[in-house]
Each structure stands twice: as structure tokens, then as C-alpha cells.
Design a protein around this motif. Sequence first.
Motif, PDB file in Angstrom:
ATOM      1  N   UNK A  20     -71.095  22.668  19.691  1.00  0.00           N
ATOM      2  CA  UNK A  20     -70.170  23.222  18.698  1.00  0.00           C
ATOM      3  C   UNK A  20     -70.483  24.686  18.421  1.00  0.00           C
ATOM      4  N   UNK A  21     -71.770  25.009  18.363  1.00  0.00           N
ATOM      5  CA  UNK A  21     -72.151  26.403  18.144  1.00  0.00           C
ATOM      6  C   UNK A  21     -71.747  27.273  19.332  1.00  0.00           C
ATOM      7  N   UNK A  22     -71.826  26.721  20.554  1.00  0.00           N
ATOM      8  CA  UNK A  22     -71.417  27.474  21.745  1.00  0.00           C
ATOM      9  C   UNK A  22     -69.914  27.688  21.797  1.00  0.00           C
ATOM     10  N   UNK A  23     -69.143  26.738  21.231  1.00  0.00           N
ATOM     11  CA  UNK A  23     -67.685  26.843  21.225  1.00  0.00           C
ATOM     12  C   UNK A  23     -67.226  27.933  20.267  1.00  0.00           C
ATOM     13  N   UNK A  24     -68.024  28.225  19.245  1.00  0.00           N
ATOM     14  CA  UNK A  24     -67.644  29.287  18.318  1.00  0.00           C
ATOM     15  C   UNK A  24     -67.694  28.874  16.859  1.00  0.00           C
ATOM     16  N   UNK A  25     -68.185  27.692  16.561  1.00  0.00           N
ATOM     17  CA  UNK A  25     -68.310  27.243  15.174  1.00  0.00           C
ATOM     18  C   UNK A  25     -69.627  27.784  14.624  1.00  0.00           C
ATOM     19  N   UNK A  26     -69.573  28.405  13.445  1.00  0.00           N
ATOM     20  CA  UNK A  26     -70.772  28.968  12.841  1.00  0.00           C
ATOM     21  C   UNK A  26     -71.713  27.858  12.395  1.00  0.00           C
ATOM     22  N   UNK A  27     -72.992  28.174  12.423  1.00  0.00           N
ATOM     23  CA  UNK A  27     -74.015  27.209  12.022  1.00  0.00           C
ATOM     24  C   UNK A  27     -73.834  26.781  10.560  1.00  0.00           C
ATOM     25  N   UNK A 130     -58.025  26.666  12.806  1.00  0.00           N
ATOM     26  CA  UNK A 130     -57.039  25.821  13.475  1.00  0.00           C
ATOM     27  C   UNK A 130     -57.089  25.965  14.997  1.00  0.00           C
ATOM     28  N   UNK A 131     -57.473  27.123  15.500  1.00  0.00           N
ATOM     29  CA  UNK A 131     -57.496  27.359  16.945  1.00  0.00           C
ATOM     30  C   UNK A 131     -58.586  26.531  17.639  1.00  0.00           C
ATOM     31  N   UNK A 132     -59.639  26.216  16.915  1.00  0.00           N
ATOM     32  CA  UNK A 132     -60.775  25.512  17.510  1.00  0.00           C
ATOM     33  C   UNK A 132     -60.716  23.992  17.346  1.00  0.00           C
ATOM     34  N   UNK A 133     -59.719  23.483  16.648  1.00  0.00           N
ATOM     35  CA  UNK A 133     -59.682  22.058  16.315  1.00  0.00           C
ATOM     36  C   UNK A 133     -59.707  21.177  17.564  1.00  0.00           C
ATOM     37  N   UNK A 134     -58.857  21.466  18.526  1.00  0.00           N
ATOM     38  CA  UNK A 134     -58.789  20.653  19.748  1.00  0.00           C
ATOM     39  C   UNK A 134     -60.128  20.683  20.498  1.00  0.00           C
ATOM     40  N   UNK A 135     -60.717  21.858  20.597  1.00  0.00           N
ATOM     41  CA  UNK A 135     -61.985  22.003  21.323  1.00  0.00           C
ATOM     42  C   UNK A 135     -63.117  21.272  20.603  1.00  0.00           C
TER      43      UNK A 135
END
Length: 152
Positions: A20-27, A130-135
Motif C-alpha cells: 500500500x505504501x508503494x502504491x502511494x498511500x501515506x503511512x 478516489x484515484x487509488x481506491x481500485x488499486x
Amino acid sequence: MQIFSTFEHSSYLELAITSLEKVGVKKESILAVPLINRVEERRLFDTLHRADGISLFDKGAAIGTAFSVVGASVGFILEWGPIYWGLIGAATGFLLGFIIDYIIYKVVHKRNRVVKGKKSEVVLVVECQMELVEKVEEVLWEHLALGVAKLE
């Protein structure tokens, strides 16, 4: 957008958080909450609304029936007659069967009821755009999440 998921406590959870952190979600947007699973002692008597499949009545009924037949048969010879001796045999057999079941479940098996199968041990809450929800959903399913839910 918040995404909730449940995991067993395993290395897959750690891998999911790293992915999740690699996908772009902050820690700071990831929250993992460990759950305490219920373990309770077996109850001896069931209620109308709660039953665990254990019965202390079965052996008592079977042994009580056998003892009542023997008591009634022998009662033809004894002073009180077959009816009283049949009832005495039934009561004695039921108590004996109940005591046997009680000893088996309380003393021999001393086990606690544990949920069988896979159980959720950790709730993972991810807050993302919203852009990251699917990923994010895809990453959670790939890392063996037991369940995933979205909340807008």
C-alpha cells in the motif's frame, strides 16, 4: 475514501501494508487494529437462544430407559412392584448418565470453545484518494484479506 479490511495476523498483512505504501498511500493513512478473539468456557446447560451442540441429556436418557426396563422386570419379584422399581431405575439411570456426561465434558475435555476456520485478527483501515481506491482494493485482495469494504 476509507477502505476497511480484515486479515489473519500473518506476514501477508505486513506485505499488504508495504505494498500500500508503494502504491502511494501515506503511512499516516494506514491504521491496523488487532482484535481479541472470544474464547469462552463451554456452558453445561443450553438456553432457547444459545446452544453449542453439547448435550448432557443423551446418555442419561438412554441409560435411564435401560435401567427402567430392568427395574420394571425385577420389580415383579420385589415388594414395591414393577411401576415403582421402573421409576427408580429410570431416575437412577438418568442420574448416572448425567454424571458420566458431566465428568466427560467438565473434567476430561476441559477445553474452551474456539472459533473454527479462518478468523479475523486484524482490522486494517486505509484512507486514500478516489484515484487509488481500485488499486488499494486489488492490493488487499492479493494479500489474502478475509473481507474488504469501502466507505465514501
